[in-house]
Design a protein around this motif. Structure first.
Motif, PDB file in Angstrom:
ATOM      1  N   UNK A  76       0.987  -1.290   0.137  1.00 59.25           N
ATOM      2  CA  UNK A  76      -0.192  -0.015  -0.144  1.00 59.25           C
ATOM      3  C   UNK A  76       0.793   1.174   0.143  1.00 59.25           C
ATOM      4  N   UNK A  77       0.295   2.408  -0.512  1.00 61.05           N
ATOM      5  CA  UNK A  77       1.013   3.675  -0.657  1.00 61.05           C
ATOM      6  C   UNK A  77       2.402   3.692  -1.083  1.00 61.05           C
ATOM      7  N   UNK A  78       2.717   2.868  -2.187  1.00 59.81           N
ATOM      8  CA  UNK A  78       4.050   2.635  -2.826  1.00 59.81           C
ATOM      9  C   UNK A  78       5.242   2.282  -1.876  1.00 59.81           C
ATOM     10  N   UNK A  79       4.764   1.423  -0.938  1.00 59.18           N
ATOM     11  CA  UNK A  79       5.645   0.809  -0.019  1.00 59.18           C
ATOM     12  C   UNK A  79       5.750   1.520   1.546  1.00 59.18           C
ATOM     13  N   UNK A  80       4.857   2.711   1.679  1.00 61.20           N
ATOM     14  CA  UNK A  80       5.119   3.518   2.836  1.00 61.20           C
ATOM     15  C   UNK A  80       4.324   2.920   3.907  1.00 61.20           C
ATOM     16  N   UNK A  81       3.077   2.076   3.564  1.00 61.43           N
ATOM     17  CA  UNK A  81       2.517   1.105   4.917  1.00 61.43           C
ATOM     18  C   UNK A  81       3.547   0.145   5.390  1.00 61.43           C
ATOM     19  N   UNK A  82       4.247  -0.557   4.718  1.00 58.00           N
ATOM     20  CA  UNK A  82       5.224  -1.398   5.352  1.00 58.00           C
ATOM     21  C   UNK A  82       6.274  -0.920   5.739  1.00 58.00           C
ATOM     22  N   UNK A  83       6.988   0.158   5.074  1.00 59.25           N
ATOM     23  CA  UNK A  83       8.201   1.213   5.607  1.00 59.25           C
ATOM     24  C   UNK A  83       7.578   1.367   6.956  1.00 59.25           C
ATOM     25  N   UNK A  84       6.322   2.054   7.300  1.00 59.01           N
ATOM     26  CA  UNK A  84       6.153   2.595   8.407  1.00 59.01           C
ATOM     27  C   UNK A  84       6.042   1.632   9.632  1.00 59.01           C
ATOM     28  N   UNK A  85       5.480   0.116   9.323  1.00 53.30           N
ATOM     29  CA  UNK A  85       5.758  -0.732  10.418  1.00 53.30           C
ATOM     30  C   UNK A  85       7.252  -1.067  10.683  1.00 53.30           C
ATOM     31  N   UNK A  86       8.266  -1.136   9.413  1.00 49.55           N
ATOM     32  CA  UNK A  86       9.464  -1.303  10.053  1.00 49.55           C
ATOM     33  C   UNK A  86      10.173  -0.168  10.900  1.00 49.55           C
ATOM     34  N   UNK A  87       9.624   0.947  10.446  1.00 46.60           N
ATOM     35  CA  UNK A  87      10.257   2.090  11.202  1.00 46.60           C
ATOM     36  C   UNK A  87       9.802   2.467  12.688  1.00 46.60           C
ATOM     37  N   UNK A  88       8.759   1.776  12.797  1.00 44.27           N
ATOM     38  CA  UNK A  88       8.336   1.796  14.436  1.00 44.27           C
ATOM     39  C   UNK A  88       8.385   0.563  15.153  1.00 44.27           C
ATOM     40  N   UNK A  89       9.273  -0.394  14.496  1.00 46.49           N
ATOM     41  CA  UNK A  89       9.874  -1.562  15.079  1.00 46.49           C
ATOM     42  C   UNK A  89      10.883  -1.588  16.087  1.00 46.49           C
ATOM     43  N   UNK A  90      11.301  -2.339  16.851  1.00 49.21           N
ATOM     44  CA  UNK A  90      12.586  -1.968  17.910  1.00 49.21           C
ATOM     45  C   UNK A  90      13.862  -2.255  16.762  1.00 49.21           C
ATOM     46  N   UNK A  91      14.869  -1.355  17.100  1.00 51.83           N
ATOM     47  CA  UNK A  91      15.888  -1.323  15.916  1.00 51.83           C
ATOM     48  C   UNK A  91      16.941  -2.540  16.436  1.00 51.83           C
ATOM     49  N   UNK A  92      16.408  -3.834  16.578  1.00 49.09           N
ATOM     50  CA  UNK A  92      17.200  -4.852  17.226  1.00 49.09           C
ATOM     51  C   UNK A  92      17.647  -5.892  16.128  1.00 49.09           C
ATOM     52  N   UNK A  93      17.509  -5.743  14.911  1.00 48.66           N
ATOM     53  CA  UNK A  93      18.080  -6.478  13.748  1.00 48.66           C
ATOM     54  C   UNK A  93      16.886  -7.532  13.518  1.00 48.66           C
ATOM     55  N   UNK A  94      15.783  -7.681  14.032  1.00 46.30           N
ATOM     56  CA  UNK A  94      14.759  -8.893  14.117  1.00 46.30           C
ATOM     57  C   UNK A  94      13.664  -8.325  12.957  1.00 46.30           C
ATOM     58  N   UNK A  95      13.344  -7.337  12.549  1.00 46.38           N
ATOM     59  CA  UNK A  95      12.490  -6.770  11.702  1.00 46.38           C
ATOM     60  C   UNK A  95      13.340  -6.179  10.590  1.00 46.38           C
ATOM     61  N   UNK A  96      13.253  -6.806   9.222  1.00 45.17           N
ATOM     62  CA  UNK A  96      13.884  -6.424   8.136  1.00 45.17           C
ATOM     63  C   UNK A  96      13.061  -5.765   6.958  1.00 45.17           C
ATOM     64  N   UNK A  97      13.427  -4.893   6.293  1.00 43.79           N
ATOM     65  CA  UNK A  97      12.606  -4.289   5.264  1.00 43.79           C
ATOM     66  C   UNK A  97      13.309  -4.453   3.939  1.00 43.79           C
ATOM     67  N   UNK A  98      12.575  -5.344   2.910  1.00 42.53           N
ATOM     68  CA  UNK A  98      12.976  -5.225   1.452  1.00 42.53           C
ATOM     69  C   UNK A  98      12.437  -4.293   0.637  1.00 42.53           C
ATOM     70  N   UNK A  99      13.143  -2.975   0.554  1.00 42.45           N
ATOM     71  CA  UNK A  99      12.375  -1.911   0.052  1.00 42.45           C
ATOM     72  C   UNK A  99      13.008  -1.747  -1.415  1.00 42.45           C
ATOM     73  N   UNK A 100      12.395  -0.945  -2.302  1.00 40.05           N
ATOM     74  CA  UNK A 100      12.834  -0.548  -3.559  1.00 40.05           C
ATOM     75  C   UNK A 100      12.933   1.060  -3.714  1.00 40.05           C
ATOM     76  N   UNK A 101      13.231   1.369  -4.875  1.00 39.06           N
ATOM     77  CA  UNK A 101      13.406   2.916  -4.931  1.00 39.06           C
ATOM     78  C   UNK A 101      12.294   3.692  -4.554  1.00 39.06           C
ATOM     79  N   UNK A 102      11.091   3.329  -4.705  1.00 41.02           N
ATOM     80  CA  UNK A 102       9.926   3.883  -4.342  1.00 41.02           C
ATOM     81  C   UNK A 102      10.217   4.563  -2.896  1.00 41.02           C
ATOM     82  N   UNK A 103      10.700   4.110  -2.201  1.00 40.69           N
ATOM     83  CA  UNK A 103      11.126   4.330  -0.630  1.00 40.69           C
ATOM     84  C   UNK A 103      12.091   5.617  -0.599  1.00 40.69           C
ATOM     85  N   UNK A 104      13.002   5.728  -1.561  1.00 37.04           N
ATOM     86  CA  UNK A 104      13.767   6.987  -1.734  1.00 37.04           C
ATOM     87  C   UNK A 104      12.657   8.232  -2.601  1.00 37.04           C
TER      88      UNK A 104
END
Length: 194
Positions: free
Chosen positions: A84-112
């Motif tokens: 959804x939303x050119x990857x913004x929904x999934x990116x938001x999930x990862x951005x709000x997850x703990x920065x412990x290396x257990x949640x990974x995001x596989x993004x594409x250029x739309x993120x930039x």
């Protein structure tokens, strides 16, 4: 936290690359890397968020990497599609997850591209993510149906200019590379596409 997240994710990708190469060559692919403070990594299942629908290129690549990581580490890597939303929904999930290396995001250029296209973003691409590695390259193709009397890009441009508003172009979502490439073609060639 940034160095911890980046270190864990680099280790994950190095392991996946090593495992994939080993699988391709038919050899074992052990890999050693520094463990983060607090013990062995990973010590629990990981989540890989793919911010696009199942079955697309990003999803297929992500599932291959997830499988290799699972095999190499003996820990499940659960793929979670959050489109959804050119990857913004999934990116938001990862951005709000703990920065412990257990949640990974596989993004594409739309993120930039998204921060330049949307006035408000739920995260800061530069502050909320730790880039690890490029895992693939892709290209967009410009194709037309057989019945369109154009076999080159120059012929298509001339055709559209001769018939303003008659032809249209498609892409795989607002804010994506194919959308930006179509808009760039429209602007540079001065095309009136429906």
């Amino acid at each position: 936290m940034e160095s911890s997240r980046r270190g864990c994710l680099r280790a994950a990708l190095a392991c996946a690359a090593s495992a994939s190469l080993g699988a391709a060559l038919g050899t074992a692919s052990p890999i050693a890397f520094a463990q983060p403070a607090g013990g062995a990594y990973p010590s629990k299942p990981l989540r890989m968020v793919i911010p696009y629908p199942a079955g697309g290129g990003t999803d297929i690549i992500g599932r291959i990497i997830a499988q290799q990581l699972s095999q190499a580490w003996g820990q499940p890597v659960v793929v979670e599609n959050r489109p959804g939303s050119s990857g913004i929904i999934g990116g938001d999930v990862v951005a709000k997850s703990p920065p412990d290396g257990y949640t990974l995001l596989l993004g594409i250029t739309a993120m930039i591209q998204a921060p330049a296209l949307y006035a408000r973003m739920p995260y800061d691409v530069l502050k909320d993510f730790a880039p690890v590695s490029q895992v693939a390259l892709s290209s967009d193709l410009f194709v037309v149906p057989r019945d369109v009397p154009a076999t080159t890009l120059q012929e298509f441009i001339a055709l559209v200019k001769a018939h303003p508003g008659k032809y249209s172009n498609g892409n795989y979502g607002n804010g994506t590379s194919s959308h930006m490439h179509g808009e760039l073609l429209r602007a540079r060639a001065g095309l009136d596409l429906a």
